[in-house]
Motif scaffolding. Structure first.
Motif, mmCIF file in Angstrom:
data_model
loop_
_atom_site.group_PDB
_atom_site.id
_atom_site.type_symbol
_atom_site.label_atom_id
_atom_site.label_comp_id
_atom_site.label_asym_id
_atom_site.label_seq_id
_atom_site.Cartn_x
_atom_site.Cartn_y
_atom_site.Cartn_z
ATOM 1 N N GLY A 11 0.654 -1.228 0.039
ATOM 2 C CA GLY A 11 0.035 0.149 -0.016
ATOM 3 C C GLY A 11 0.747 1.230 0.038
ATOM 4 N N LEU A 12 2.117 1.089 -0.394
ATOM 5 C CA LEU A 12 2.928 2.540 -0.478
ATOM 6 C C LEU A 12 2.278 3.476 -1.118
ATOM 7 C CD1 LEU A 12 6.392 0.840 -0.716
ATOM 8 C CD2 LEU A 12 5.212 1.850 1.197
ATOM 9 N N LYS A 13 1.588 3.234 -2.399
ATOM 10 C CA LYS A 13 1.050 4.250 -3.270
ATOM 11 C C LYS A 13 -0.251 4.936 -2.618
ATOM 12 C CE LYS A 13 1.833 1.433 -7.448
ATOM 13 N NZ LYS A 13 1.366 0.994 -8.469
ATOM 14 N N THR A 14 -0.567 4.454 -1.579
ATOM 15 C CA THR A 14 -1.581 5.173 -0.821
ATOM 16 C C THR A 14 -1.230 5.937 0.403
ATOM 17 O OG1 THR A 14 -2.294 3.219 0.531
ATOM 18 C CG2 THR A 14 -3.428 3.284 -1.700
ATOM 19 N N ARG A 15 -0.115 5.858 0.776
ATOM 20 C CA ARG A 15 0.683 6.592 2.002
ATOM 21 C C ARG A 15 1.159 7.807 1.560
ATOM 22 N NH1 ARG A 15 1.051 2.310 5.890
ATOM 23 N NH2 ARG A 15 0.534 0.374 4.982
ATOM 24 N N ALA A 16 1.168 8.487 2.541
ATOM 25 C CA ALA A 16 2.049 9.829 2.294
ATOM 26 C C ALA A 16 3.439 9.710 2.170
ATOM 27 C CB ALA A 16 1.841 10.720 3.603
ATOM 28 N N TRP A 17 4.283 10.396 1.751
ATOM 29 C CA TRP A 17 5.659 10.366 1.542
ATOM 30 C C TRP A 17 6.464 10.190 2.670
ATOM 31 C CZ3 TRP A 17 8.015 8.633 -2.593
ATOM 32 C CH2 TRP A 17 7.601 9.007 -3.789
ATOM 33 N N GLN A 18 6.189 10.794 3.795
ATOM 34 C CA GLN A 18 6.905 10.723 4.919
ATOM 35 C C GLN A 18 6.604 9.104 5.585
ATOM 36 O OE1 GLN A 18 9.493 12.568 6.132
ATOM 37 N NE2 GLN A 18 9.619 11.113 7.305
ATOM 38 N N GLU A 19 5.490 8.707 5.428
ATOM 39 C CA GLU A 19 5.267 7.592 6.017
ATOM 40 C C GLU A 19 5.785 6.534 5.171
ATOM 41 O OE1 GLU A 19 1.356 4.989 7.362
ATOM 42 O OE2 GLU A 19 1.092 6.707 6.294
ATOM 43 N N THR A 20 5.868 6.563 3.991
ATOM 44 C CA THR A 20 6.379 5.671 2.982
ATOM 45 C C THR A 20 8.010 5.651 3.084
ATOM 46 O OG1 THR A 20 4.659 6.101 1.293
ATOM 47 C CG2 THR A 20 6.877 5.078 0.303
ATOM 48 N N ILE A 21 8.753 6.788 3.227
ATOM 49 C CA ILE A 21 10.138 6.605 3.473
ATOM 50 C C ILE A 21 10.498 5.985 4.657
ATOM 51 C CG2 ILE A 21 12.130 8.400 3.786
ATOM 52 C CD1 ILE A 21 10.484 10.186 1.743
#
Length: 41
Positions: A11-21
């Motif tokens: 679900g990385l595409k649906t998360r905010a950048w900071q959460e993804t990083i």
């Protein structure tokens, strides 16, 4: 030698950048730890 795979597609595409990083950095840390543990076996 056994191999493992870390698949970051949770679900990385649906998360905010900071959460993804942050999530990706954690996966890298875990991969480094596991490599060291497997190397010592």
């Amino acid at each position: 030698m056994a191999r493992g795979l870390i698949n970051p597609d949770y679900g990385l595409k649906t998360r905010a950048w900071q959460e993804t990083i942050t999530s990706l950095k954690n996966m890298v840390k875990v991969a480094e730890i596991l490599r060291k543990e497997v190397k010592n076996v």
